[in-house]
Design a protein around this motif. Structure first.
Motif, PDB file in Angstrom:
ATOM      1  N   ASP A 266       0.830  -1.219   0.000  1.00 41.69           N
ATOM      2  CA  ASP A 266       0.000   0.000   0.000  1.00 41.69           C
ATOM      3  C   ASP A 266       0.863   1.267   0.000  1.00 41.69           C
ATOM      4  N   PRO A 267       1.871   1.358   0.912  1.00 47.62           N
ATOM      5  CA  PRO A 267       2.704   2.567   0.886  1.00 47.62           C
ATOM      6  C   PRO A 267       3.409   2.781  -0.453  1.00 47.62           C
ATOM      7  N   LYS A 309      -5.805  -9.976  -0.495  1.00 46.96           N
ATOM      8  CA  LYS A 309      -5.070  -8.704  -0.491  1.00 46.96           C
ATOM      9  C   LYS A 309      -4.990  -8.131  -1.910  1.00 46.96           C
ATOM     10  N   GLU A 310      -4.845  -9.016  -2.896  1.00 47.92           N
ATOM     11  CA  GLU A 310      -4.724  -8.529  -4.270  1.00 47.92           C
ATOM     12  C   GLU A 310      -5.949  -7.713  -4.668  1.00 47.92           C
ATOM     13  N   ILE A 311      -7.134  -8.145  -4.223  1.00 48.12           N
ATOM     14  CA  ILE A 311      -8.350  -7.397  -4.564  1.00 48.12           C
ATOM     15  C   ILE A 311      -8.264  -5.967  -4.015  1.00 48.12           C
ATOM     16  N   ASP A 312      -7.801  -5.821  -2.769  1.00 46.87           N
ATOM     17  CA  ASP A 312      -7.685  -4.471  -2.181  1.00 46.87           C
ATOM     18  C   ASP A 312      -6.680  -3.628  -2.960  1.00 46.87           C
ATOM     19  N   TYR A 316      -7.384  -0.116  -5.109  1.00 47.99           N
ATOM     20  CA  TYR A 316      -6.610   1.129  -4.955  1.00 47.99           C
ATOM     21  C   TYR A 316      -6.081   1.581  -6.323  1.00 47.99           C
ATOM     22  N   CYS A 317      -5.567   0.617  -7.081  1.00 46.78           N
ATOM     23  CA  CYS A 317      -5.033   0.955  -8.408  1.00 46.78           C
ATOM     24  C   CYS A 317      -6.127   1.545  -9.285  1.00 46.78           C
ATOM     25  N   PHE A 318      -7.305   0.922  -9.250  1.00 47.14           N
ATOM     26  CA  PHE A 318      -8.402   1.416 -10.077  1.00 47.14           C
ATOM     27  C   PHE A 318      -8.734   2.863  -9.701  1.00 47.14           C
ATOM     28  N   ASP A 319      -8.852   3.099  -8.382  1.00 53.33           N
ATOM     29  CA  ASP A 319      -9.223   4.437  -7.915  1.00 53.33           C
ATOM     30  C   ASP A 319      -8.162   5.475  -8.268  1.00 53.33           C
TER      31      ASP A 319
END
Ligand code: SF4
Ligand code: SF4
Length: 455
Positions: A266-267, A309-312, A316-319
């Motif tokens: 995430d970071p 975790k990949e879905i999360d 984030y990538c999509f957003d």
């Protein structure tokens, strides 16, 4: 009629504001359909008469329902056999350098300061011409530059490419290349040159989280020096080049992930946004697995954990407009290069293998796993070298794949992994329900920008 064994379904989508709906996905066609839950129940029960003709036709077109006498496994593997060798692009992987500046703990290669000599390059070209002259009609050549670190063999890359470009021009073939590089030497100027003059269109560079995590894994061999800052600067500089801005070449950042660094993903994604490169790069998320018996996968996340975790990360990538590869897999006719008789891997010494993870390793570098060596007469080559017969393994039922509904889009995962007695099922097997929903919303959002994706 019967419902295809090669279909997947989501749960009922009440919590996604789609009451009494389910998404069906055909792995034979790679298509998905939103249907009423009671219709799916009727399909499962073989109760086709209650479904209207138009929908039946759609379900047939998408191979969600098939002829009741069809042996679908036979159909799928027959299609695979027919299509596999009809591919009209000659694809080779060249590992022109046995050297690498890094000493990543999960790498199983033995690095030496050896590079493809002029003589070996001549042999690469002879072998490629052998395939081009085989009578099969090719439209183009595709080279993957891999290592060691391929850029430590830059001179060999340039020399080989110049000769291949000339061959393509003479024979009216297209040429394209990609590169898996650690990114340490990939300055913006070199990126521009490689893209425009040497036709390397796609670069894959690994960052294993932010510096705090990455530098513990991907440090220099000699002094354990950190590498994150330099690689990141190189990536930023590459995105500013004319070639990048004109979309002639691009970079995908691969993130190798296990229990020890998943919290740094995430970071890293946030850092891409902070530094303004999120709209320029792509990302891929890869679980760390054993490589050549080096036990690198001892800290692997479970398949289920990784998939969740990949879905999360994808959300984030999509957003944040970070590109990622297609959510839903497509129908494929072979797992990877190992199954293709005309796809080979060459190392800096002229050794030929089926799999790009074989060269320079203790476990697979030996003669027993090679097709042969380019310096030797072709009659000495083993055309049935390790992993080449993967399609026979699938048919034999030695792996789970023969019974698996994912086979048409999966191909059996990574043959090398199964060869090491490790099931090779990809993340999609563990998060396809979420990916089908996400894909549905992405397609809807393309129609209506107001749609908000929530879990
Ligand atoms: S066998 Fe596995 S590691 Fe080797 S090329 Fe195929 S997918 Fe990659
Ligand atoms: S590798 Fe796993 S998901 Fe893929 S076809 Fe085989 S059993 Fe299915």
């Amino acid at each position: 009629m019967k419902i295809s064994k090669y279909h997947l379904s989501t749960d009922i989508l009440d919590e996604y504001d789609l009451p009494d709906k389910q998404i069906l996905f055909s792995t034979r066609t790679g298509s998905s359909l939103l249907v009423d839950s009671h219709i799916y129940q009727n399909l499962l029960a073989g109760n086709f008469s209650s479904i209207n003709e138009e929908l039946i036709a759609t379900l047939k077109d998408n191979l969600i329902i098939v002829d009741k006498n069809e042996d679908e496994f036979h159909t799928v593997v027959t299609e695979n056999d027919e299509n596999r060798e009809s591919v009209d692009v000659l694809s080779m992987t060249i590992q022109p350098s046995a050297n690498c500046q890094l000493g990543c703990y999960y790498c199983a290669q033995n690095h030496t300061k050896d590079y493809a000599s002029e003589d070996i390059i001549e042999k690469y070209i002879e072998r490629i011409l052998f395939f081009l002259n085989s009578g099969k009609k090719y439209k183009g050549i595709n080279i993957t530059w891999y290592g060691g670190e391929p850029l430590t063999g830059l001179k060999s890359i340039k020399n080989t490419t110049e000769r291949l470009l000339k061959i393509c021009e003479e024979r009216d073939l297209w040429y394209s290349a990609s590169m898996v590089t650690n990114g340490l030497s990939l300055k913006g100027k070199l990126f521009q040159e490689l893209v425009t003059q040497y036709k390397v269109r796609d670069f894959q560079i690994t960052l294993d989280g932010l510096a705090e995590s990455h530098d513990k894994r991907r440090y220099t061999k000699n002094n354990n020096n950190p590498t994150f800052d330099l690689i990141f600067k190189n990536i930023v500089d590459c995105t500013k080049t004319e070639a990048y801005q004109n979309k002639l070449g691009g970079i995908t950042v691969r993130i190798n992930i296990d229990k020890t660094n998943h919290s740094f993903v995430d970071p890293l994604l946030e850092y891409f946004v902070e530094k303004g490169i999120n709209q320029y790069i792509g990302v891929s998320f890869a679980p760390i697995v054993n490589w050549g018996g080096n036990d690198a996968g001892k800290d692997s996340l479970t398949n289920e954990d990784f998939a969740k975790k990949e879905i999360d990360w994808l959300l984030y990538c999509f957003d944040n407009k970070i590109k990622f590869s297609s959510l839903l897999p497509k129908r494929i006719h072979y797992a990877c290069m190992v199954e293709r008789d005309d796809s080979e891997v060459y190392d800096a010494f002229g050794n030929i293998y089926t799999c790009w993870e074989f060269p320079y390793t203790d476990n697979y570098g030996g003669d027993e796993h090679k097709i042969g060596n380019l310096n030797n007469d072709y009659s000495t080559f083993d055309n049935n070298a390790t992993l080449r017969n993967w399609s026979d393994v699938i048919k034999s039922g030695k792996t789970w794949c023969k019974e698996c509904s994912h086979l048409p889009v999966c191909g059996g995962g990574c043959p090398k992994s199964w060869y090491e007695d490790t099931p090779a099922c990809p993340e999609f097997k563990f998060n396809y329900k979420e990916k089908l929903i996400l894909d549905y919303y992405l397609r809807e959002s393309a129609k209506n920008e107001e749609i908000h994706i929530s879990k």
